[in-house]
Write a protein that holds these residues in place. Structure first.
Motif, PDB file in Angstrom:
ATOM      1  N   PHE A  24       0.827  -1.199   0.000  1.00 42.36           N
ATOM      2  CA  PHE A  24       0.000   0.000   0.000  1.00 42.36           C
ATOM      3  C   PHE A  24       0.869   1.260   0.000  1.00 42.36           C
ATOM      4  N   PHE A  25       1.868   1.289   0.880  1.00 41.54           N
ATOM      5  CA  PHE A  25       2.716   2.478   0.967  1.00 41.54           C
ATOM      6  C   PHE A  25       3.529   2.672  -0.308  1.00 41.54           C
ATOM      7  N   LYS A  26       3.959   1.579  -0.915  1.00 40.84           N
ATOM      8  CA  LYS A  26       4.710   1.694  -2.159  1.00 40.84           C
ATOM      9  C   LYS A  26       3.838   2.291  -3.258  1.00 40.84           C
ATOM     10  N   SER A  27       2.588   1.829  -3.341  1.00 41.43           N
ATOM     11  CA  SER A  27       1.656   2.349  -4.341  1.00 41.43           C
ATOM     12  C   SER A  27       1.364   3.824  -4.105  1.00 41.43           C
ATOM     13  N   ALA A  28       1.166   4.189  -2.822  1.00 35.74           N
ATOM     14  CA  ALA A  28       0.881   5.577  -2.488  1.00 35.74           C
ATOM     15  C   ALA A  28       2.053   6.481  -2.827  1.00 35.74           C
ATOM     16  N   GLU A  29       3.276   6.010  -2.548  1.00 30.22           N
ATOM     17  CA  GLU A  29       4.466   6.801  -2.841  1.00 30.22           C
ATOM     18  C   GLU A  29       4.635   6.989  -4.345  1.00 30.22           C
ATOM     19  N   SER A  64       4.181  10.599  -9.004  1.00 34.95           N
ATOM     20  CA  SER A  64       3.625  10.854 -10.331  1.00 34.95           C
ATOM     21  C   SER A  64       2.840  12.167 -10.360  1.00 34.95           C
ATOM     22  N   LEU A  65       2.033  12.392  -9.310  1.00 34.50           N
ATOM     23  CA  LEU A  65       1.249  13.630  -9.240  1.00 34.50           C
ATOM     24  C   LEU A  65       2.153  14.847  -9.093  1.00 34.50           C
TER      25      LEU A  65
END
Length: 325
Positions: A33-38, A43-44
């Motif tokens: 989850f944290f990897k995806s959020a980072e 990207s944003l």
């Protein structure tokens, strides 16, 4: 019958499920989850920086273009309105910052600037509509017949137009004997203020739209009052342009309201970029086009059909405003 042992087993099962969930969340799901959020945040952030750079580049490009046009304004408009007289009419709420540059540009285009009329908040106050109606009726020249459907502002516009514009160049620069006292009466009633010599009639008019749409339950009627003024001036002159910013061509704006009126929209030209040097040049070109008997909606708003008029030469005999389209 359900006994105590059944309840105990159920409670143990619930706590066991919670424990397993916590273990899985902390050891398996949490890192994912944290990897995806980072990755999403990165990207944003990258996209945001890209858009900020694009916005900055566009702003610098726009400022550069505006600076260039400003430097060459006299050459861009020289002689475009030679032989014409132009009057400026301000709607309540029009930006004073747009007034002086527009006045100077009209002079650079070869026109004689006759003066300015600034309509007051009282003029468009619905509670004053009957007073405006009575004033226009009393000031009308003998034999004047208003259409049955004429509003108080249609009448007032016609009376004011008779006092400040003419479609006969031979009468330009002269007061209208049939309109003696009109401007003084409206001024005395606190419906307008005067600057210069607008009673020395002009052949063309520029109406400055309010910088923001009118608000409140009476906004529609107030907007219609300004549209009526533009239409009245156009009916008595060789041409009229309603000018403002892009907000005026948006929802609730005066330019948008004019575009919704078929007859008026086919006669009065509009420009929604008057806050840019290039837009003020377009106002001059739109006035020039009016002398050919044509009109248009210019700028960048949703109702605009082009940024500027096509290059044309004025006809020897200007077409009456009512027949433009």
């Amino acid at each position: 019958m359900i006994d105590f042992r059944y309840h105990l087993v159920s409670i143990v099962a619930i706590f066991l499920a919670l424990t397993v969930g916590i273990v899985l969340g902390s050891t398996v799901l949490e890192p994912t989850f944290f990897k995806s959020a980072e990755e999403m945040t990165a990207s944003l952030r990258q996209a945001n920086e890209k858009y900020l750079t694009q916005i900055s580049d566009l702003q610098r490009r726009g400022e550069g273009g505006d600076s260039l046009v400003t430097t060459h304004l006299p050459e861009l408009v020289r002689g475009q309105l030679a032989g014409e007289r132009v009057v400026l009419v301000e709607a309540p709420g029009a930006s004073a910052a747009l007034r002086d540059p527009m006045e100077r540009l009209l002079t650079s285009a070869g026109a004689v600037y006759s003066g300015r009329i600034s309509l007051t908040d009282k003029f468009i106050d619905p509670e004053q509509a009957n007073v405006v109606d009575g004033l226009a009726t009393n000031l009308a020249a003998a034999g004047t017949v208003f259409p049955d459907e004429a509003t108080p502002y249609d009448k007032a516009a016609a009376i004011l137009a008779g006092a400040i514009v003419t479609n006969d160049r031979a009468q330009a620069g002269q007061a209208n004997p049939a309109a003696t006292g009109v401007l003084e009466a409206f001024q005395a009633g606190d419906f307008l203020t005067l600057n210069g010599d607008p009673e020395q009639r002009a052949t063309m008019a520029v109406v400055l739209a309010p910088s923001q749409p009118y608000e409140g339950e009476d906004a529609g009627r107030q907007t219609d009052a300004i549209v009526a003024v533009a239409a009245g001036l156009d009916g008595g002159a060789l041409g009229t342009v309603l000018a403002g910013t892009v907000t005026a061509s948006g929802a609730g704006g005066v330019i948008a309201a004019l575009h919704d009126t078929g007859r008026v929209a086919s006669a009065v030209s509009t420009v929604d970029t008057v806050d840019f040097a290039a837009g003020r040049v377009v106002v001059v070109y739109a006035l020039r086009e009016q002398l050919t008997g044509r009109s248009g909606a210019y700028g960048i708003g949703s109702g605009a059909t082009a940024f500027e008029p096509a290059v044309t030469e004025p006809s020897e005999t200007p077409t009456p405003a009512a027949s433009r389209g």
